[in-house]
Design a protein around this motif. Structure first.
Motif, PDB file in Angstrom:
ATOM      1  N   LYS A 167      39.914  37.282  32.397  1.00 42.72           N
ATOM      2  CA  LYS A 167      40.792  38.454  32.333  1.00 42.72           C
ATOM      3  C   LYS A 167      40.281  39.431  31.286  1.00 42.72           C
ATOM      4  CE  LYS A 167      44.907  37.222  33.131  1.00 42.72           C
ATOM      5  NZ  LYS A 167      46.275  36.651  33.020  1.00 42.72           N
ATOM      6  N   GLY A 168      40.194  40.705  31.660  1.00 41.14           N
ATOM      7  CA  GLY A 168      39.699  41.733  30.762  1.00 41.14           C
ATOM      8  C   GLY A 168      38.191  41.920  30.799  1.00 41.14           C
ATOM      9  N   ARG A 169      37.480  40.991  31.437  1.00 34.95           N
ATOM     10  CA  ARG A 169      36.023  41.093  31.536  1.00 34.95           C
ATOM     11  C   ARG A 169      35.559  41.279  32.984  1.00 34.95           C
ATOM     12  NH1 ARG A 169      32.899  36.868  30.306  1.00 34.95           N
ATOM     13  NH2 ARG A 169      34.470  35.287  30.825  1.00 34.95           N
ATOM     14  N   PHE A 170      36.253  40.647  33.917  1.00 32.58           N
ATOM     15  CA  PHE A 170      35.880  40.715  35.336  1.00 32.58           C
ATOM     16  C   PHE A 170      36.882  41.584  36.081  1.00 32.58           C
ATOM     17  CE2 PHE A 170      33.570  36.325  35.767  1.00 32.58           C
ATOM     18  CZ  PHE A 170      32.785  36.644  34.670  1.00 32.58           C
ATOM     19  N   THR A 171      36.392  42.254  37.128  1.00 28.51           N
ATOM     20  CA  THR A 171      37.253  43.061  37.992  1.00 28.51           C
ATOM     21  C   THR A 171      36.917  42.782  39.446  1.00 28.51           C
ATOM     22  OG1 THR A 171      37.361  44.829  36.336  1.00 28.51           O
ATOM     23  CG2 THR A 171      38.013  45.383  38.587  1.00 28.51           C
ATOM     24  N   ILE A 172      37.935  42.443  40.221  1.00 29.80           N
ATOM     25  CA  ILE A 172      37.759  42.253  41.663  1.00 29.80           C
ATOM     26  C   ILE A 172      38.223  43.512  42.374  1.00 29.80           C
ATOM     27  CG2 ILE A 172      40.020  41.143  41.951  1.00 29.80           C
ATOM     28  CD1 ILE A 172      38.713  39.344  44.092  1.00 29.80           C
ATOM     29  N   SER A 173      37.487  43.898  43.401  1.00 27.47           N
ATOM     30  CA  SER A 173      37.863  45.069  44.198  1.00 27.47           C
ATOM     31  C   SER A 173      37.387  44.852  45.623  1.00 27.47           C
ATOM     32  CB  SER A 173      37.262  46.351  43.613  1.00 27.47           C
ATOM     33  OG  SER A 173      35.847  46.298  43.633  1.00 27.47           O
ATOM     34  N   ARG A 174      37.846  45.693  46.526  1.00 24.60           N
ATOM     35  CA  ARG A 174      37.422  45.564  47.920  1.00 24.60           C
ATOM     36  C   ARG A 174      37.331  46.931  48.577  1.00 24.60           C
ATOM     37  NH1 ARG A 174      41.511  41.726  50.673  1.00 24.60           N
ATOM     38  NH2 ARG A 174      40.271  42.198  52.558  1.00 24.60           N
ATOM     39  N   ASP A 175      36.464  47.004  49.567  1.00 25.15           N
ATOM     40  CA  ASP A 175      36.322  48.204  50.390  1.00 25.15           C
ATOM     41  C   ASP A 175      36.468  47.748  51.835  1.00 25.15           C
ATOM     42  OD1 ASP A 175      35.524  50.404  51.864  1.00 25.15           O
ATOM     43  OD2 ASP A 175      33.930  50.961  50.486  1.00 25.15           O
ATOM     44  N   ASN A 176      37.653  47.931  52.400  1.00 24.12           N
ATOM     45  CA  ASN A 176      37.906  47.428  53.751  1.00 24.12           C
ATOM     46  C   ASN A 176      37.084  48.175  54.805  1.00 24.12           C
ATOM     47  OD1 ASN A 176      39.625  45.431  52.833  1.00 24.12           O
ATOM     48  ND2 ASN A 176      41.488  46.614  53.243  1.00 24.12           N
ATOM     49  N   ALA A 177      36.720  49.404  54.522  1.00 21.21           N
ATOM     50  CA  ALA A 177      35.887  50.151  55.469  1.00 21.21           C
ATOM     51  C   ALA A 177      34.489  49.560  55.562  1.00 21.21           C
ATOM     52  CB  ALA A 177      35.816  51.609  55.054  1.00 21.21           C
ATOM     53  N   LYS A 178      34.045  48.905  54.482  1.00 15.03           N
ATOM     54  CA  LYS A 178      32.720  48.287  54.447  1.00 15.03           C
ATOM     55  C   LYS A 178      32.770  46.775  54.596  1.00 15.03           C
ATOM     56  CE  LYS A 178      30.600  51.898  51.595  1.00 15.03           C
ATOM     57  NZ  LYS A 178      29.846  52.194  50.342  1.00 15.03           N
ATOM     58  N   ASN A 179      33.970  46.227  54.801  1.00 17.54           N
ATOM     59  CA  ASN A 179      34.120  44.763  54.924  1.00 17.54           C
ATOM     60  C   ASN A 179      33.486  44.028  53.740  1.00 17.54           C
ATOM     61  OD1 ASN A 179      35.424  45.152  57.337  1.00 17.54           O
ATOM     62  ND2 ASN A 179      34.147  43.752  58.515  1.00 17.54           N
ATOM     63  N   TRP A 229      37.413  34.909  44.597  1.00 20.81           N
ATOM     64  CA  TRP A 229      36.142  34.449  44.017  1.00 20.81           C
ATOM     65  C   TRP A 229      36.403  33.148  43.249  1.00 20.81           C
ATOM     66  CZ3 TRP A 229      31.308  36.279  44.852  1.00 20.81           C
ATOM     67  CH2 TRP A 229      31.169  37.547  45.391  1.00 20.81           C
ATOM     68  N   PHE A 230      35.498  32.200  43.448  1.00 22.64           N
ATOM     69  CA  PHE A 230      35.526  30.936  42.728  1.00 22.64           C
ATOM     70  C   PHE A 230      34.141  30.711  42.128  1.00 22.64           C
ATOM     71  CE2 PHE A 230      39.499  28.780  43.987  1.00 22.64           C
ATOM     72  CZ  PHE A 230      39.958  29.686  44.934  1.00 22.64           C
ATOM     73  N   ARG A 231      34.062  29.753  41.206  1.00 22.88           N
ATOM     74  CA  ARG A 231      32.769  29.384  40.662  1.00 22.88           C
ATOM     75  C   ARG A 231      32.730  27.884  40.405  1.00 22.88           C
ATOM     76  NH1 ARG A 231      33.208  32.422  34.743  1.00 22.88           N
ATOM     77  NH2 ARG A 231      34.748  31.004  33.801  1.00 22.88           N
ATOM     78  N   THR A 258      46.124  42.043  42.401  1.00 22.41           N
ATOM     79  CA  THR A 258      45.012  41.216  41.958  1.00 22.41           C
ATOM     80  C   THR A 258      45.522  40.147  41.009  1.00 22.41           C
ATOM     81  OG1 THR A 258      44.528  42.739  40.135  1.00 22.41           O
ATOM     82  CG2 THR A 258      43.297  43.056  42.182  1.00 22.41           C
ATOM     83  N   TYR A 259      44.727  39.094  40.885  1.00 17.92           N
ATOM     84  CA  TYR A 259      45.079  38.014  39.966  1.00 17.92           C
ATOM     85  C   TYR A 259      43.788  37.445  39.406  1.00 17.92           C
ATOM     86  CZ  TYR A 259      47.525  34.105  37.924  1.00 17.92           C
ATOM     87  OH  TYR A 259      48.055  33.221  37.040  1.00 17.92           O
ATOM     88  N   TYR A 260      43.815  37.108  38.100  1.00 21.75           N
ATOM     89  CA  TYR A 260      42.608  36.633  37.421  1.00 21.75           C
ATOM     90  C   TYR A 260      42.882  35.347  36.660  1.00 21.75           C
ATOM     91  CZ  TYR A 260      40.871  41.365  38.232  1.00 21.75           C
ATOM     92  OH  TYR A 260      40.464  42.545  38.812  1.00 21.75           O
ATOM     93  N   ALA A 261      41.864  34.526  36.562  1.00 17.75           N
ATOM     94  CA  ALA A 261      41.916  33.396  35.647  1.00 17.75           C
ATOM     95  C   ALA A 261      41.914  33.918  34.216  1.00 17.75           C
ATOM     96  CB  ALA A 261      40.715  32.484  35.877  1.00 17.75           C
ATOM     97  N   ASP A 262      42.579  33.204  33.337  1.00 19.71           N
ATOM     98  CA  ASP A 262      42.654  33.643  31.936  1.00 19.71           C
ATOM     99  C   ASP A 262      41.268  33.767  31.313  1.00 19.71           C
ATOM    100  OD1 ASP A 262      45.713  31.822  31.111  1.00 19.71           O
ATOM    101  OD2 ASP A 262      45.392  33.786  32.040  1.00 19.71           O
ATOM    102  N   ALA A 318      39.194  34.924  40.607  1.00 20.63           N
ATOM    103  CA  ALA A 318      39.991  36.120  40.856  1.00 20.63           C
ATOM    104  C   ALA A 318      40.354  36.192  42.335  1.00 20.63           C
ATOM    105  CB  ALA A 318      39.223  37.380  40.453  1.00 20.63           C
ATOM    106  N   ALA A 319      41.422  36.929  42.634  1.00 22.86           N
ATOM    107  CA  ALA A 319      41.820  37.149  44.017  1.00 22.86           C
ATOM    108  C   ALA A 319      42.383  38.552  44.165  1.00 22.86           C
ATOM    109  CB  ALA A 319      42.858  36.118  44.453  1.00 22.86           C
ATOM    110  N   ILE A 320      42.294  39.079  45.391  1.00 19.15           N
ATOM    111  CA  ILE A 320      42.795  40.421  45.682  1.00 19.15           C
ATOM    112  C   ILE A 320      43.493  40.390  47.031  1.00 19.15           C
ATOM    113  CG2 ILE A 320      40.584  41.138  46.707  1.00 19.15           C
ATOM    114  CD1 ILE A 320      41.104  43.921  45.410  1.00 19.15           C
ATOM    115  N   SER A 321      44.632  41.075  47.114  1.00 14.67           N
ATOM    116  CA  SER A 321      45.398  41.097  48.350  1.00 14.67           C
ATOM    117  C   SER A 321      44.686  41.921  49.416  1.00 14.67           C
ATOM    118  CB  SER A 321      46.785  41.687  48.080  1.00 14.67           C
ATOM    119  OG  SER A 321      46.669  43.036  47.642  1.00 14.67           O
ATOM    120  N   TRP A 322      45.197  41.844  50.644  1.00 17.36           N
ATOM    121  CA  TRP A 322      44.521  42.497  51.759  1.00 17.36           C
ATOM    122  C   TRP A 322      44.378  43.997  51.556  1.00 17.36           C
ATOM    123  CZ3 TRP A 322      46.939  46.328  54.535  1.00 17.36           C
ATOM    124  CH2 TRP A 322      48.324  46.444  54.350  1.00 17.36           C
TER     125      TRP A 322
END
Length: 123
Positions: free
Chosen positions: A65-77, A36-38, A58-62, A49-53
């Protein structure tokens, strides 16, 4: 080829929350790092933020960090950005992006981009 469509943006008061989904087309979604970028008017596109396959890393911009969460559902693309404790400075056009590299933190590391969804945080 991956096509990305963001949604979930809107107007929210400071301290509020939003969840941004990004839906991907194609059968190879699970092989991509997702990010995710803005971008705000007059500013460069900023890594959020970024998330591996697999979702295992995961990795977050400072700044988020602590406020945003990235997640993924590969079954739902779909990749998500949960944003809590929003601040006026979080106001921006939010983009999701896909990369064949492992957790790149620069826009140049991403191969596919969505059109963006606007997030506006009022004070």
């Amino acid at each position: 080829q991956v096509q990305l469509v963001e949604s979930g943006g809107g107007l929210v008061q400071a301290g509020g929350s939003l969840r941004l989904p990004c839906a991907a087309s194609g059968r190879t979604f699970s092989s991509y790092t997702m990010g995710w970028f803005r971008q705000s008017p007059g500013k460069e596109r900023e890594f959020v933020a970024a998330i591996s396959w697999s979702g295992g890393r995961t990795y977050y911009a400072d700044s988020v960090k602590g406020r945003f969460t990235i997640s993924r559902d590969n079954a739902k693309n779909t990749v998500y950005l949960q944003m809590n404790s929003l601040k006026p400075e979080d106001t921006a056009l939010y983009y999701c992006a896909a990369s064949r590299s492992l957790l790149p933190r620069s826009a140049e590391g991403y191969d596919h981009w969505g059109q963006g969804t606007q997030v506006t945080v009022s004070s």
